[in-house]
Design an enzyme around this catalytic site. Structure first.
Site, PDB file in Angstrom:
ATOM      1  N   HIS A 278       0.937  -1.311   0.201  1.00 18.93           N
ATOM      2  CA  HIS A 278       0.050  -0.128   0.034  1.00 18.93           C
ATOM      3  C   HIS A 278       0.914   1.233   0.005  1.00 18.93           C
ATOM      4  O   HIS A 278       0.857   2.070  -0.889  1.00 18.93           O
ATOM      5  CB  HIS A 278      -0.908   0.014   1.065  1.00 18.93           C
TER       6      HIS A 278
HETATM    7  O1  RIB Z   1      -5.299   0.876   3.877  1.00 18.78           O
HETATM    8  C1  RIB Z   1      -4.218   0.576   3.825  1.00 18.78           C
HETATM    9  C2  RIB Z   1      -3.288   1.685   4.791  1.00 18.78           C
HETATM   10  O2  RIB Z   1      -3.987   1.357   6.159  1.00 18.78           O
HETATM   11  C3  RIB Z   1      -2.035   1.816   4.811  1.00 18.78           C
HETATM   12  O3  RIB Z   1      -1.624   3.042   5.139  1.00 18.78           O
HETATM   13  C4  RIB Z   1      -1.559   0.820   6.147  1.00 18.78           C
HETATM   14  O4  RIB Z   1      -0.285   1.265   6.640  1.00 18.78           O
HETATM   15  C5  RIB Z   1      -2.781   0.979   6.912  1.00 18.78           C
HETATM   16  O5  RIB Z   1      -2.616   1.812   7.866  1.00 18.78           O
END
Ligand code: RIB
Ligand code: CA
Length: 328
Positions: free
Chosen positions: A247
């Protein structure tokens, strides 16, 4: 060199994003700003300092930010994704370094004034610090080169509710405020980040070829990979190898691999409460001027949200950069 401030809630995948930024020869990390999210802000700040030590750049400043969302009560931390300590329950020793005396919002505003139009602000946690920074200085959007946000989902199902992604649902009011300001704003959400997978074979390459940096990414990723491998619904591919979604690192790779992403644009709103809380909605009607029966879509700027990604290119850029340029 591209100047960057990374607003982050480390967080296992946040650590991966930090590894990429500190390794990449074209990126100049001015500082990390921390926020609650994957753990409370005391923990994410402690983790930011540990991560900088582990990656060989202990002098990068860290400014501690918001511990609570702007309006709603803080949601429970996702200890089942990142561990109770936010970094995979490894019982890591604290850094000797400490955070700055100024807040995250103050740091962002000060840097933007020092380097007008030069900074890419990349936010990979809840957007509370960014909302506080624009409240502190409403002209901030014109002083940054751009804002890049990891958060939200347009077409894909959410990872916290059917419609909401974690960073946006953690502070939907902040996300909606941020989407209402006129920056160049690019959203790198689940529509693309769930397509960029790191497999255990990739993570093992980092462990074996990227020194202490790679070893730390491998060690912390064990907990995260267990979670992602168990939840088949969060993945878009059929490869049975153990893996996790990239992500936060996808948002920083965007800075150097811009053509790997394609975007849709439109006015964006984030639902503040109710059963759709945290949902990112983009008005994608062609040539829309927001003249709907309700006024919510008028007089707001357009944002860009990534819809497609060349996942192989992003994954390769991430791995090659860290393998070739890790500091320690
Ligand atoms: O949905 C993904 C996000 O949520 C990323 O930033 C991960 O670190 C979590 O916090
Ligand atoms: Ca994060």
């Amino acid at each position: 060199m591209q100047k960057i401030i990374l607003d982050t809630d480390p967080g296992i995948d946040d650590a991966q994003a930090i590894a990429f930024v500190v390794a990449h020869p074209e990126l100049d990390l001015l500082g990390l700003t921390t926020v609650f999210g994957n753990a409370d802000v005391e923990t994410t700040t402690k983790n930011a300092l540990i991560i900088l030590d582990k990656f060989g750049c202990p002098t990068v400043p860290v400014a501690k930010g918001a511990g609570q969302p702007l309006v709603q009560a803080r949601m429970p931390a996702p200890d089942f994704v990142h561990g109770g300590d936010g970094l995979g329950n490894l019982d890591l020793a604290k850094s000797k370094n400490t955070a700055l005396d100024e807040s995250a919002a103050e740091f962002i505003v000060r840097m933007a004034n020092q380097y007008p139009s030069e900074i890419s602000l990349v936010a990979v946690g809840p957007l509370t610090n960014i909302a506080e920074a624009v409240r502190l200085d409403p002209s901030l959007p014109s002083k940054l080169k751009e804002l890049v946000v990891m958060g939200g989902t347009v077409h894909r199902f959410g990872n916290v509710s059917p419609v909401a992604e974690a960073n946006f649902i953690n502070d939907p009011h902040a996300a909606d405020i941020v989407c209402g300001f006129d920056w160049p704003l690019r959203i790198i959400g689940l529509d693309v980040t769930l397509d960029v997978m790191l497999h255990d074979s990739d993570l093992a390459q980092l462990r074996d070829k990227a020194g202490q940096t790679g070893q730390f990414i491998w060690d912390t990723s064990r907990f995260y990979v267990d979670f992602y491998t168990a939840d088949q619904n969060l993945l878009s591919e059929s490869n049975p190898e153990r893996r996790c979604a990239m992500h936060d690192a996808s948002a920083v790779v965007y800075l150097v691999e811009r053509d790997a992403f394609s975007f849709t644009s439109g006015v964006a709103r984030v639902a503040p409460d109710g059963f759709a809380t945290g949902q990112l909605i983009i008005d994608r009607k062609p040539n829309s001027v927001g003249n709907y029966a309700l006024p919510f879509w008028q007089n707001r700027p357009s944002v860009e949200a990534a819809m497609q990604v060349d996942s192989e290119r992003v994954r390769a850029a991430f791995l090659n950069t860290i393998i070739q340029h890790h500091l320690i």
